[in-house]
Design a protein around this motif. Structure first.
Motif, mmCIF file in Angstrom:
data_model
loop_
_atom_site.group_PDB
_atom_site.id
_atom_site.type_symbol
_atom_site.label_atom_id
_atom_site.label_comp_id
_atom_site.label_asym_id
_atom_site.label_seq_id
_atom_site.Cartn_x
_atom_site.Cartn_y
_atom_site.Cartn_z
ATOM 1 N N ARG A 15 0.847 -1.197 0.000
ATOM 2 C CA ARG A 15 0.000 0.000 0.000
ATOM 3 C C ARG A 15 0.888 1.255 0.000
ATOM 4 N NH1 ARG A 15 -2.478 0.921 6.180
ATOM 5 N NH2 ARG A 15 -0.701 2.168 6.828
ATOM 6 N N ASP A 36 5.794 -7.596 1.837
ATOM 7 C CA ASP A 36 5.048 -6.859 2.859
ATOM 8 C C ASP A 36 4.687 -7.797 4.007
ATOM 9 O OD1 ASP A 36 3.508 -3.886 2.455
ATOM 10 O OD2 ASP A 36 2.800 -5.125 4.132
ATOM 11 N N ASN A 100 11.410 0.561 1.095
ATOM 12 C CA ASN A 100 10.345 1.534 1.361
ATOM 13 C C ASN A 100 9.617 1.284 2.681
ATOM 14 O OD1 ASN A 100 7.888 3.329 0.596
ATOM 15 N ND2 ASN A 100 7.014 1.272 0.838
ATOM 16 N N TYR A 165 12.012 8.681 14.631
ATOM 17 C CA TYR A 165 11.689 8.563 13.200
ATOM 18 C C TYR A 165 12.710 9.337 12.357
ATOM 19 C CZ TYR A 165 9.222 9.020 8.760
ATOM 20 O OH TYR A 165 8.906 8.985 7.422
ATOM 21 N N VAL A 198 3.104 12.790 1.667
ATOM 22 C CA VAL A 198 2.527 12.006 0.578
ATOM 23 C C VAL A 198 1.175 11.483 1.045
ATOM 24 C CG1 VAL A 198 2.964 10.129 -1.050
ATOM 25 C CG2 VAL A 198 4.909 11.288 0.056
ATOM 26 N N THR A 200 -1.001 8.969 1.711
ATOM 27 C CA THR A 200 -0.962 7.504 1.859
ATOM 28 C C THR A 200 -1.855 7.095 3.034
ATOM 29 O OG1 THR A 200 0.828 7.498 3.479
ATOM 30 C CG2 THR A 200 1.481 7.498 1.156
#
Ligand SMILES: NC(=O)c1ccc[n+]([C@@H]2O[C@H](COP(=O)([O-])OP(=O)(O)OC[C@H]3O[C@@H](n4cnc5c(N)ncnc54)[C@H](O)[C@@H]3O)[C@@H](O)[C@H]2O)c1
Length: 265
Positions: A15, A36, A100, A165, A198, A200
């Motif tokens: 996703r 994933d 990613n 992060y 982005v 998402t």
């Protein structure tokens, strides 16, 4: 068809940005390994890619089943090794790895985030990138392939209440530069993409945790001088550029893909 007969492995491909990458590469003729931890979403995505692929080429028979969903938690070394092995067993080669998969914990000040939680973030956002490169490198040497790491604008600008992060994304960026130096002799290029915001599921999940999600999303959109968030395929197209000969003289770079946000931070 800029990736015809070539193989891309995308972590977190089920996703969001990862799915955008899978779609862009599939349209360009790639065989896609969708890695994933969400098996059913990865299956659904891989199946949907075959559809768009066949529609584009009109070759319905030859291309059916070109893409593979691979269940793996990239926080676990053995699962990364198995994902690489399965990709090689299926296609015999890897031409591009897109690291990613990532998580963004809820905004938390440092004093409220215990060190062991930081390790959880680093394991998924950084160590997985290192480990994937470790296992994929022997195969990328054979194809003189490419590595694209999805870092973040926060790698260079920082982010309040997101120290773990931002640090994980910074680690990914400096790793990219160092590995690019090591890999130049093998003809392997290594680059990072630094998105700002982005659109998402991760972004929408974050917004929906706030009292007024729509207002939060509008505020985020306004952070880009371009006036909106990126679409996932806009990030995917940059990854495609970094994976093909179009970017043959670019390595070790962190490419801002941010609608101008880093200029106006
Ligand atoms: N969305 C943004 O605005 C934004 C901005 C900058 C950078 N990024 C980075 O882009 C990447 C993708 O973000 P997104 O917004 O598409 O996220 P998302 O949550 O929408 O999608 C992430 C995908 O990764 C998978 N994943 C997460 N942890 C995993 C694990 N341990 N093992 C295997 N798969 C795992 C999820 O199942 C999901 O399919 C992340 O690394 C994120 O840090 C996102």
């Amino acid at each position: 068809m800029r990736f015809s007969e070539r193989v891309v492995l995308v972590t977190g491909g089920a996703r969001g940005i990862g799915a955008g990458c899978c779609r862009v590469f599939a349209k360009e003729g790639a065989y896609v390994a969708v890695v994933d931890r969400d098996a059913s979403a990865a299956e659904t995505l891989a199946r949907s890619l075959t559809g768009s692929h066949t529609a584009l080429t009109g070759n319905h028979t030859a291309l059916t089943g070109n893409h593979t969903a691979i269940l793996a938690d990239v926080a676990v070394e053995d699962q990364i090794r198995a994902a690489v092995d399965r990709t090689i067993a299926t296609y015999g080669r890897i031409d591009c790895v897109i690291n990613n998969a990532g998580v963004h914990p809820p905004d938390t000040p440092l004093e409220k985030m215990a060190p062991e939680k930081v390790m959880d973030v680093l394991r998924v956002n950084f160590l997985s990138t290192y480990t994937m490169c470790y296992y994929a490198l022997p195969h990328l040497k054979k194809t003189r392939g490419t590595i694209v790491n999805i870092s973040s604008m926060t790698a260079v600008l920082g982010q309040r209440n997101s120290t773990a992060y931002a640090a994980s994304k910074g680690a990914q960026l400096s790793f990219t530069k160092s590995l690019a130096l090591e890999c130049a002799d093998f003809g392997i290029r290594v680059n990072a993409v630094l998105p700002s915001n982005v659109d998402t599921p991760l972004m929408r999940d974050w917004a929906s945790s706030l009292p007024d999600p729509e207002a939060a999303l509008s505020r985020i959109a306004a952070l880009q001088p371009i006036g909106r968030m990126a679409d996932v395929e806009e990030i995917g197209r940059v990854c495609l550029f970094l994976a093909t000969e179009d970017s043959s003289f670019i390595t070790g770079q962190g490419l801002h893909v941010d609608g101008g946000a880093s200029l106006d931070y």
